[in-house]
Design a protein around this motif. Structure first.
Motif, PDB file in Angstrom:
ATOM      1  N   SER A  54     -13.280  24.359  -9.454  1.00  0.00           N
ATOM      2  CA  SER A  54     -11.871  24.614  -9.139  1.00  0.00           C
ATOM      3  C   SER A  54     -11.708  25.299  -7.788  1.00  0.00           C
ATOM      4  N   ASP A  55     -12.671  26.150  -7.407  1.00  0.00           N
ATOM      5  CA  ASP A  55     -12.585  26.815  -6.108  1.00  0.00           C
ATOM      6  C   ASP A  55     -12.543  25.794  -4.975  1.00  0.00           C
ATOM      7  N   TYR A  56     -13.396  24.791  -5.071  1.00  0.00           N
ATOM      8  CA  TYR A  56     -13.447  23.772  -4.022  1.00  0.00           C
ATOM      9  C   TYR A  56     -12.146  22.966  -4.005  1.00  0.00           C
ATOM     10  N   ALA A  57     -11.653  22.613  -5.184  1.00  0.00           N
ATOM     11  CA  ALA A  57     -10.406  21.849  -5.269  1.00  0.00           C
ATOM     12  C   ALA A  57      -9.237  22.642  -4.700  1.00  0.00           C
ATOM     13  N   ASN A  58      -9.156  23.924  -5.042  1.00  0.00           N
ATOM     14  CA  ASN A  58      -8.051  24.751  -4.559  1.00  0.00           C
ATOM     15  C   ASN A  58      -8.127  24.982  -3.056  1.00  0.00           C
ATOM     16  N   THR A  59      -9.349  25.072  -2.527  1.00  0.00           N
ATOM     17  CA  THR A  59      -9.495  25.237  -1.084  1.00  0.00           C
ATOM     18  C   THR A  59      -9.088  23.962  -0.355  1.00  0.00           C
ATOM     19  N   LEU A  60      -9.405  22.810  -0.938  1.00  0.00           N
ATOM     20  CA  LEU A  60      -8.921  21.540  -0.384  1.00  0.00           C
ATOM     21  C   LEU A  60      -7.394  21.520  -0.357  1.00  0.00           C
ATOM     22  N   TYR A  61      -6.807  21.968  -1.456  1.00  0.00           N
ATOM     23  CA  TYR A  61      -5.343  21.992  -1.564  1.00  0.00           C
ATOM     24  C   TYR A  61      -4.736  22.904  -0.496  1.00  0.00           C
ATOM     25  N   ASN A  62      -5.304  24.100  -0.332  1.00  0.00           N
ATOM     26  CA  ASN A  62      -4.794  25.015   0.687  1.00  0.00           C
ATOM     27  C   ASN A  62      -4.986  24.439   2.088  1.00  0.00           C
ATOM     28  N   ARG A  63      -6.122  23.769   2.303  1.00  0.00           N
ATOM     29  CA  ARG A  63      -6.367  23.154   3.610  1.00  0.00           C
ATOM     30  C   ARG A  63      -5.325  22.068   3.888  1.00  0.00           C
ATOM     31  N   ALA A  64      -4.974  21.291   2.875  1.00  0.00           N
ATOM     32  CA  ALA A  64      -3.942  20.265   3.044  1.00  0.00           C
ATOM     33  C   ALA A  64      -2.608  20.899   3.417  1.00  0.00           C
ATOM     34  N   ASN A  65      -2.290  22.035   2.803  1.00  0.00           N
ATOM     35  CA  ASN A  65      -1.052  22.741   3.142  1.00  0.00           C
ATOM     36  C   ASN A  65      -1.056  23.193   4.599  1.00  0.00           C
ATOM     37  N   ILE A  66      -2.197  23.703   5.050  1.00  0.00           N
ATOM     38  CA  ILE A  66      -2.309  24.160   6.437  1.00  0.00           C
ATOM     39  C   ILE A  66      -2.115  22.987   7.395  1.00  0.00           C
ATOM     40  N   LEU A  67      -2.740  21.857   7.077  1.00  0.00           N
ATOM     41  CA  LEU A  67      -2.586  20.662   7.912  1.00  0.00           C
ATOM     42  C   LEU A  67      -1.126  20.217   7.966  1.00  0.00           C
ATOM     43  N   ALA A  68      -0.458  20.255   6.819  1.00  0.00           N
ATOM     44  CA  ALA A  68       0.951  19.860   6.776  1.00  0.00           C
ATOM     45  C   ALA A  68       1.807  20.805   7.604  1.00  0.00           C
ATOM     46  N   MET A  69       1.524  22.095   7.512  1.00  0.00           N
ATOM     47  CA  MET A  69       2.275  23.083   8.288  1.00  0.00           C
ATOM     48  C   MET A  69       2.085  22.883   9.783  1.00  0.00           C
ATOM     49  N   SER A  70       0.896  22.417  10.173  1.00  0.00           N
ATOM     50  CA  SER A  70       0.594  22.244  11.596  1.00  0.00           C
ATOM     51  C   SER A  70       1.048  20.886  12.126  1.00  0.00           C
ATOM     52  N   GLY A  71       1.653  20.070  11.259  1.00  0.00           N
ATOM     53  CA  GLY A  71       2.175  18.784  11.693  1.00  0.00           C
ATOM     54  C   GLY A  71       1.184  17.639  11.644  1.00  0.00           C
ATOM     55  N   LYS A  72       0.004  17.868  11.073  1.00  0.00           N
ATOM     56  CA  LYS A  72      -1.012  16.814  10.970  1.00  0.00           C
ATOM     57  C   LYS A  72      -0.838  16.094   9.630  1.00  0.00           C
ATOM     58  N   ASP A  73       0.229  15.314   9.545  1.00  0.00           N
ATOM     59  CA  ASP A  73       0.647  14.741   8.272  1.00  0.00           C
ATOM     60  C   ASP A  73      -0.348  13.729   7.702  1.00  0.00           C
ATOM     61  N   VAL A  74      -0.936  12.904   8.555  1.00  0.00           N
ATOM     62  CA  VAL A  74      -1.866  11.883   8.065  1.00  0.00           C
ATOM     63  C   VAL A  74      -3.109  12.533   7.462  1.00  0.00           C
ATOM     64  N   GLU A  75      -3.686  13.485   8.193  1.00  0.00           N
ATOM     65  CA  GLU A  75      -4.872  14.173   7.684  1.00  0.00           C
ATOM     66  C   GLU A  75      -4.535  15.001   6.451  1.00  0.00           C
ATOM     67  N   ALA A  76      -3.333  15.569   6.441  1.00  0.00           N
ATOM     68  CA  ALA A  76      -2.902  16.347   5.280  1.00  0.00           C
ATOM     69  C   ALA A  76      -2.838  15.457   4.043  1.00  0.00           C
ATOM     70  N   ARG A  77      -2.288  14.255   4.202  1.00  0.00           N
ATOM     71  CA  ARG A  77      -2.174  13.339   3.066  1.00  0.00           C
ATOM     72  C   ARG A  77      -3.551  12.966   2.523  1.00  0.00           C
ATOM     73  N   HIS A  78      -4.495  12.683   3.411  1.00  0.00           N
ATOM     74  CA  HIS A  78      -5.852  12.356   2.968  1.00  0.00           C
ATOM     75  C   HIS A  78      -6.473  13.525   2.198  1.00  0.00           C
TER      76      HIS A  78
END
Length: 248
Positions: A195-219
């Motif tokens: 779960s730690d790895y999954a949650n860190t992926l989720y937080n990383r996706a949020n950071i990407l979305a906040m920074s405007g990197k929508d394609v990478e965030a979606r992946h």
């Protein structure tokens, strides 16, 4: 500007006696809102400490910074107590000695006080300062003792909080750099299927979305979704938030 709100001693003592690592609000389940990482990132297990008894500190902390801190709190001068800690963080760390005590005290006592006494801008700056100091201190202490400095629970969890702190201040490159480092360390310590790895992926996706990197965030959201499903975590708040983001 600080909020002039009194922090009742009874609440402080409760926080101090039950420093479970979840008192700050930083470790709670994500609410799923667009800017949720700035409020409630995904919870991780790596840095969840057990209970720290009040007596454990009081017996070891006579005539110390901690004693002065408690005196200010009991005199209803909690805002001053907080500033005293923020200006003497290194001395407090030296007194607490163990990474576990330092982590519990900052996460269970200091961080809740920051949210009460500091406005949002100052709070973000102070949180970054605390997590940055703690991560470096944990590294040095563990290295000095011959431990693997990059695998201790306190260090891993603090890295996650540090990545989030940078994101809150819009320092996304640094945030992603730390997030990527954390993913590698979690894989090394626990493997990807946790779960730690999954949650860190989720937080990383949020950071990407906040920074405007929508394609990478979606992946990254898709990677998190796949792992949540593999782990049977479809009822978690993070999984539901991931589904919401992917549907937008």
């Amino acid at each position: 500007m600080s909020f002039d709100i009194r922090f009742p001693v009874v609440i402080f003592l409760f926080l101090l006696s039950s420093c479970s690592g979840n008192g700050s609000g930083e470790n709670q389940l994500n609410s799923g809102t667009t800017d949720s990482i700035s409020k409630q990132p995904a919870e991780t297990e790596a840095g969840s400490p057990g209970k720290m008894e009040m007596e454990e500190l009081e017996n070891d902390m006579s005539n110390t910074c901690f004693t002065k801190f408690m005196k200010l709190v009991k005199e209803n001068r909690s805002a001053e107590a907080l500033d005293f800690y923020l200006h003497n963080q290194e001395d407090f760390a030296a007194e607490f000695e163990t990474c576990e005590k330092i982590y519990r005290f900052s996460d269970g006592v200091i961080i809740p006080m920051i949210y009460i006494y500091k406005d949002s801008v100052e709070a973000k700056k102070q949180l970054l300062k605390i997590h940055s100091f703690n991560s470096k201190y944990f590294e040095s202490v563990n290295q000095m003792r011959g431990d693997d400095s990059e695998t201790s629970p306190e260090y891993l969890h603090t890295l996650g909080l540090l990545a989030i702190s940078y994101a809150r201040l819009n320092e996304f490159d640094q945030s992603l750099k730390i997030s990527d480092k954390l993913l590698k360390l979690l894989e090394k310590v626990y493997g990807r299927d946790c779960s730690d790895y999954a949650n860190t992926l989720y937080n990383r996706a949020n950071i990407l979305a906040m920074s405007g990197k929508d394609v990478e965030a979606r992946h990254t959201y898709l990677d998190a979704k796949e792992l949540y499903e593999k782990l049977g975590m479809q009822d978690s708040g993070e999984y539901l938030a991931t589904i919401t983001r992917l549907s937008n």
